[in-house]
Motif scaffolding. Structure first.
Motif, mmCIF file in Angstrom:
data_model
loop_
_atom_site.group_PDB
_atom_site.id
_atom_site.type_symbol
_atom_site.label_atom_id
_atom_site.label_comp_id
_atom_site.label_asym_id
_atom_site.label_seq_id
_atom_site.Cartn_x
_atom_site.Cartn_y
_atom_site.Cartn_z
ATOM 1 N N THR A 50 0.837 -1.205 0.000
ATOM 2 C CA THR A 50 0.000 0.000 0.000
ATOM 3 C C THR A 50 0.864 1.243 0.000
ATOM 4 N N ILE A 53 2.572 1.722 -3.447
ATOM 5 C CA ILE A 53 1.663 2.260 -4.465
ATOM 6 C C ILE A 53 1.415 3.748 -4.206
ATOM 7 N N ALA A 54 1.170 4.093 -2.936
ATOM 8 C CA ALA A 54 0.932 5.500 -2.582
ATOM 9 C C ALA A 54 2.165 6.347 -2.894
ATOM 10 N N LEU A 57 2.421 6.910 -6.636
ATOM 11 C CA LEU A 57 1.468 7.953 -7.047
ATOM 12 C C LEU A 57 1.967 9.336 -6.655
ATOM 13 N N LEU A 148 -5.420 10.279 -4.518
ATOM 14 C CA LEU A 148 -5.287 8.894 -4.967
ATOM 15 C C LEU A 148 -4.494 8.067 -3.952
ATOM 16 N N ALA A 149 -3.433 8.652 -3.398
ATOM 17 C CA ALA A 149 -2.656 7.971 -2.362
ATOM 18 C C ALA A 149 -3.522 7.705 -1.131
ATOM 19 N N THR A 150 -4.382 8.649 -0.800
ATOM 20 C CA THR A 150 -5.280 8.485 0.339
ATOM 21 C C THR A 150 -6.274 7.346 0.096
ATOM 22 N N VAL A 151 -6.802 7.266 -1.114
ATOM 23 C CA VAL A 151 -7.721 6.171 -1.449
ATOM 24 C C VAL A 151 -6.999 4.825 -1.347
ATOM 25 N N VAL A 152 -5.773 4.775 -1.841
ATOM 26 C CA VAL A 152 -4.985 3.540 -1.739
ATOM 27 C C VAL A 152 -4.776 3.178 -0.274
ATOM 28 N N TRP A 153 -4.489 4.176 0.569
ATOM 29 C CA TRP A 153 -4.309 3.929 2.000
ATOM 30 C C TRP A 153 -5.599 3.390 2.629
ATOM 31 N N VAL A 155 -7.961 1.695 1.219
ATOM 32 C CA VAL A 155 -8.099 0.299 0.800
ATOM 33 C C VAL A 155 -7.163 -0.591 1.631
ATOM 34 N N GLY A 156 -5.927 -0.109 1.827
ATOM 35 C CA GLY A 156 -4.974 -0.864 2.639
ATOM 36 C C GLY A 156 -5.434 -1.024 4.081
#
Length: 161
Positions: A50, A53-54, A57, A148-153, A155-156
């Motif tokens: 996670t 990926i963040a 991005l 986008l990084a926040t959304v990935v976080w 999800v993580g």
């Protein structure tokens, strides 16, 4: 990580997102640092993926943030020296009129520098508008990358819960 820890990370991320829009704090760095702290504390493979990926991005948005607006301003013939004068005037304006003085100083500095070199108000104002569009584009790109990084976080967080 405890619920309180996740809420603290979320708070730092929210402060970072606000810091992108109101340039008082290094917003993007706060967002990625908070996600990094979360990944370190959680320590699982999912947390580190996670974070990776963040971070990717964040890096991609940082590269785009500095290349895309600069290219557009060069096409509009807005010189780097004019932007530097605008940035310096914005910094002075920030301390004279807190927060909003940054924008006022930047606009005034760019306009004054362009007026001094281009000679006409219409050409100076056109360059000032291009500079403002470039700054807005830069902020938009950074904010998009951080969101986008926040959304990935998020999800993580749900995957590690």
């Amino acid at each position: 990580m405890s619920t309180g820890g996740i809420l603290l990370v979320a708070l730092v991320i929210a402060i970072g997102l606000v810091g992108i829009i109101v340039p008082i704090l290094p917003g993007g760095i706060l967002v990625i640092a908070a996600i990094g702290v979360w990944a370190f504390v959680v320590g699982s493979a999912v947390a580190w993926v996670t974070f990776g990926i963040a971070a990717a991005l964040f890096i991609a948005s940082a590269v785009i943030k500095y290349t895309w607006p600069v290219k557009r301003m060069r096409q509009a013939q807005v010189r780097t020296s004019v932007l530097a004068i605008g940035a310096a005037a914005g910094l002075v304006g920030f301390f004279v009129i807190p927060v909003i003085g940054l924008l006022i100083g930047f606009v005034g500095g760019v306009f004054a520098a362009e007026l001094a070199t281009r000679g006409t108000v219409s050409r100076a104002w056109a360059s000032t508008v291009h500079a403002l569009k470039g700054v807005a584009l830069s902020v938009g790109v950074e904010l998009t990358g951080a969101l986008l990084a926040t959304v990935v976080w998020l999800v993580g967080v749900f995957m590690t819960a």
